[in-house]
Design a protein around this motif. Structure first.
Motif, short mmCIF file in Angstrom:
data_model
loop_
_atom_site.label_atom_id
_atom_site.label_comp_id
_atom_site.label_asym_id
_atom_site.label_seq_id
_atom_site.Cartn_x
_atom_site.Cartn_y
_atom_site.Cartn_z
N LEU A 1 14.55 -42.64 40.63
CA LEU A 1 13.29 -42.76 41.35
C LEU A 1 13.17 -41.56 42.28
N ARG B 1 6.56 -42.16 44.33
CA ARG B 1 7.85 -41.98 43.66
C ARG B 1 7.78 -42.61 42.27
N LEU B 2 8.35 -41.90 41.31
CA LEU B 2 8.37 -42.37 39.93
C LEU B 2 9.78 -42.27 39.36
N HIS B 3 10.07 -43.11 38.38
CA HIS B 3 11.29 -42.96 37.59
C HIS B 3 11.05 -41.81 36.62
N TRP C 1 5.49 -40.09 29.22
CA TRP C 1 5.52 -40.88 30.45
C TRP C 1 6.70 -40.54 31.35
N SER D 1 3.23 -42.67 32.95
CA SER D 1 4.10 -43.19 34.02
C SER D 1 3.37 -44.08 35.00
N LEU E 1 1.19 -42.75 37.24
CA LEU E 1 0.97 -41.97 38.46
C LEU E 1 -0.46 -42.11 38.97
N ALA F 1 7.93 -48.36 32.18
CA ALA F 1 8.10 -47.45 33.31
C ALA F 1 7.02 -47.69 34.36
N ASN G 1 7.45 -48.43 38.29
CA ASN G 1 6.89 -47.48 39.24
C ASN G 1 5.90 -48.14 40.19
N ALA H 1 7.87 -50.06 42.73
CA ALA H 1 8.54 -49.16 43.67
C ALA H 1 7.58 -48.61 44.72
N ASN H 2 6.29 -48.52 44.35
CA ASN H 2 5.29 -47.99 45.28
C ASN H 2 4.48 -49.08 45.97
#
Length: 226
Positions: free
Chosen positions: A20, A30-32, A55, A88, A90, A115, A119, A122-123
């Motif tokens: 991440l 933040r992304l994997h 992705w 992803s 985003l 993913a 993601n 996580a955000n």
């Protein structure tokens, strides 16, 4: 007797092997993302995923579209948004962060959607996922379409253009496109909203930062004969 491929859970693999990381040019998200040590090929072979893992990397069109939305939250605030070909996630995550009323993220790659779910969590946002190809279908019941990095191939560009036309004809209020200026862009249908300098995936070895753009997709106005 042939060996049975080892089964891999995409979500577990991504969480364990794609760190991440803050997104270049959009560091508040933040992304994997894949690294050389991620062993991504092993996951792709085990899951039988078609095509390339777009992705797993941040691309310029998505990065500038996410940047535009975060810097101008009024663009999406209170609107129902579809992120087309989300990868992803985003752009979808940026829209949710910017105050969209709801966000749908569409992609045909199940690994991309795995993913995306990681993601989004996580955000700290919620995003609805669509796992089918919407491009050849009817216009969705949303207020805005966001399309990052979808004009990289002529056939796909034509399909996306036709889909965006159907959406505008059906009453979708706006469609925004993020792209570094690839050749298949329907430039006569685009109005420039913003230009940024950003490194596309893999561009570090090819000159670093280059221009990338956010456009508004415009309805086609038939010419009238006198």
């Amino acid at each position: 007797m042939p060996l049975t491929p080892h089964r891999v859970d995409p979500s577990g693999f991504i969480a364990a092997n794609l760190p991440l990381t803050a997104v270049p040019f959009v560091p508040e998200l933040r992304l994997h993302m894949a690294t050389p040590a991620s062993g991504l090929r092993r996951m792709l072979e085990a899951t039988g995923a078609p095509g390339s893992p777009y992705w797993a990397y941040p691309w310029a069109g998505g990065a500038v579209l996410a940047r535009f939305v975060l810097d101008r939250p009024q663009t999406v605030a209170g609107r129902r948004v579809l992120d087309l070909g989300t990868g992803s996630g985003l752009v979808a995550i940026a829209a949710a962060k910017a105050g969209a009323a709801s966000v749908i993220a569409a992609d045909t790659d199940p690994n991309a959607l795995a993913a995306l779910c990681l993601n989004a969590a996580a955000n700290g946002v919620k995003v609805e996922t669509w796992a089918h190809d919407v491009i050849d279908g009817p216009a969705p019941d949303v207020d805005m379409i966001l399309a990052g990095d979808l004009f990289y191939e002529t056939g796909l560009a034509a399909r996306v253009t036709a889909f965006l036309d159907r959406c505008l004809d059906a009453g979708v209020a706006a469609a925004l496109v993020g792209d570094p200026g690839r050749a298949p862009l329907p430039r006569q249908r685009l109005r420039l909203l913003a230009e940024y300098a950003v490194a596309d995936f893999g561009a570090a070895a090819q000159g670093g930062e280059k221009p990338a753009f956010v456009f508004s997709f415009q309805a086609d106005t038939p010419s009238r004969e006198a």
